[in-house]
Design a protein around this motif. Sequence first.
Motif, PDB file in Angstrom:
ATOM      1  N   PRO A 137      -4.683  -2.126  11.080  1.00 35.69           N
ATOM      2  CA  PRO A 137      -4.926  -1.004  10.766  1.00 35.69           C
ATOM      3  C   PRO A 137      -5.270   0.219  11.859  1.00 35.69           C
ATOM      4  O   PRO A 137      -4.977   1.433  11.447  1.00 35.69           O
ATOM      5  CB  PRO A 137      -6.460  -1.319  10.258  1.00 35.69           C
TER       6      PRO A 137
ATOM      7  N   SER B 130     -10.684   2.896  11.244  1.00 36.35           N
ATOM      8  CA  SER B 130     -10.217   1.744  12.401  1.00 36.35           C
ATOM      9  C   SER B 130     -10.419   2.603  13.749  1.00 36.35           C
ATOM     10  O   SER B 130     -10.424   3.850  13.579  1.00 36.35           O
ATOM     11  CB  SER B 130      -8.472   1.733  12.476  1.00 36.35           C
TER      12      SER B 130
ATOM     13  N   CYS C 157       0.930  -1.392   0.138  1.00 41.35           N
ATOM     14  CA  CYS C 157       0.128  -0.091   0.045  1.00 41.35           C
ATOM     15  C   CYS C 157       0.951   1.147   0.127  1.00 41.35           C
ATOM     16  O   CYS C 157       0.260   2.310  -0.142  1.00 41.35           O
ATOM     17  CB  CYS C 157      -1.030   0.136   1.212  1.00 41.35           C
TER      18      CYS C 157
ATOM     19  N   LEU D  94      -4.962   3.636   9.592  1.00 38.32           N
ATOM     20  CA  LEU D  94      -5.890   3.478   8.336  1.00 38.32           C
ATOM     21  C   LEU D  94      -7.354   4.020   8.838  1.00 38.32           C
ATOM     22  O   LEU D  94      -7.975   3.881   9.861  1.00 38.32           O
ATOM     23  CB  LEU D  94      -5.840   2.013   7.816  1.00 38.32           C
TER      24      LEU D  94
END
Lengths: 121, 490
Positions: free
Chosen positions: B58, B66, A102, B63
């Motif tokens: 996460p 989360s 990512c 992220l």
Amino acid sequence: MRTLTSLTPTPNAKSPVSLRAVVERITRDEVVHVARLARLDLADDEIDQFTQQLGAILEHAADVEALEVADVEPTSHPLPLRNVVRADEVSESLERDEVMACAPDVQDGQFRVPPVLGERT
Amino acid sequence: MSGLVPCATADTPVEPALPPGWELVVGLEVHVELDTATKLFCGCANQFGAQPNTNVCPTCLGLPGSLPVMNERAVELAMILGRALGCDVNRSVMARKNYFYPDMPKDFQTTQYDQPTNTDGRLELADGFVVGIERAHIEEDTGKSVHVGGGGRINEAVYSLVDYNRAGVPLIEIVSRPDIRTIEHARNYVEELRAIVAATEVSDARMEEGSIRVDANVSVRPHGSSELRTRCEIKNINSLRSLGRAIEHEALRHVDLWTTGSGPQQQTRHWDEAAGRTTPGRSKEDAEDYRYFQEPDLVPLEPTPAVIAAIDEALPTLPAARRAALREATGADADAARLLVERGQDSLAMAAAASGADAAKVVTRLVNDLAVDDWSAVDTESFAALIKMESNGELSASQAKVVLGDLVEQGGDPADHAARRGFEAMDSTELESLLDELIVVNPAEWSRLRGGDEVDRKKMQGFFTGQIMKATRGQADGRAVAQLLAQKSV
């Protein structure tokens, strides 16, 4: 800076906020400062617009502030919850390859980022 | 000012490093990594030395979508340390500290701001000096960045590599009041805090692994004044030695700036160990403006009085009390007491002394010869028996050391180890006849021992002692040999 603009509601036509009133609440320079802290690059007309809108929000806060609330407990959270905790038990982490896939730039299993001045911690 | 703040200006000495007339004013911020299995807000392992970015999820990568969930054990450990420092444990609320820096992928650090868990404590140093504790709050650690290129110096980095294994690891930050007046006390404060952290088992307390990190707020003022002048916060201090050097350098810099101009600017500075100086951190336009606000994804922590009472009940005896008890029971000096309590060998020492072993020997043997990580095989009974064997001459000092090594390795009865190694007390007649033989073989050396000058005598004493040790394969008692040589050579 487009995202925030598009989310900004149109000022209510029935209760127009006078620029005079908001200037007392927040200055243009303060808006520029806050925008810089948030890494937002604002155009001149946007600075004016947000100065007015943030002033209106502070105006509203001032209205609330005027209320007598000495006996009211400050709200920390909209729900009346306390002590929401989890047990200290390990759960699975992500696969590193998946995580790295990512990232725009990686090296040796780490995120590679532009050089930064000054240490944080 | 709280009643806990000692009146430090009147009777504490001025640091010799500062020019006359100036007084050092130091407050310390100590970050301690809590010894939990998982991070503060997610189930990723809290583990030092793992492969980079293998303990991430996460939540700790920040992220979108989360959510954090508070680690119960981390809160408990924070309250334990708070109570050990004599703090009030309060209802607390988490807050976001907003900033942009790649070590925190969320772009904010979750910490406590105006409602921290612990406030108003105190820490008493080994010499009785008391440092006030302003607060001890819970927060998450940041990731770790390595700066690559330009010789590894941060201001010359070509790029940085970031590892988020540490991001989200639970920390407690202990903020002292600016009560510290000497470098020695600054070091003692960290040592004592480390001892308390170890005793309460809230952290493994390894400074070299970054489990304990220290920032120093340093300022100076004219001696006798009670004002607090402009301070600088010194970061990147990695050892107690660096702490002393950094404070000294910074204080002298301040004195210089006050003497030649209008004084220092308030700023964060970095200690450069290699260059032996502090350098400015962020520029003024990046000055701290964190826009703290309450964390909306976490709810308040409200320990009940029963929870706090249970923590108090379970608190171990703290290092200061243990040192006092050890000194009382064994006559150990301050340094020995500190060392043995630090190693957790104080109860062994006291039990051995209580069972009749010579207390001074107990302390000496532990201080000198039990500096090992794992001494779990050494039980009180066999250790006390060993010291008794040494005291009554069954074992020489060097033999006792060897047998203690056997106890560490294998446990068991010291008498068995001594017998297996053939350590038996040599009686004085045996020693004497051995010396007589040596005198016959080395007549010139013997006359130098008897008639030589001071240097010669010392040298020959060493020679004969060495010969005897060689002949007995180290089994002779050094003191007995010295005595014998002294008697014979008159």
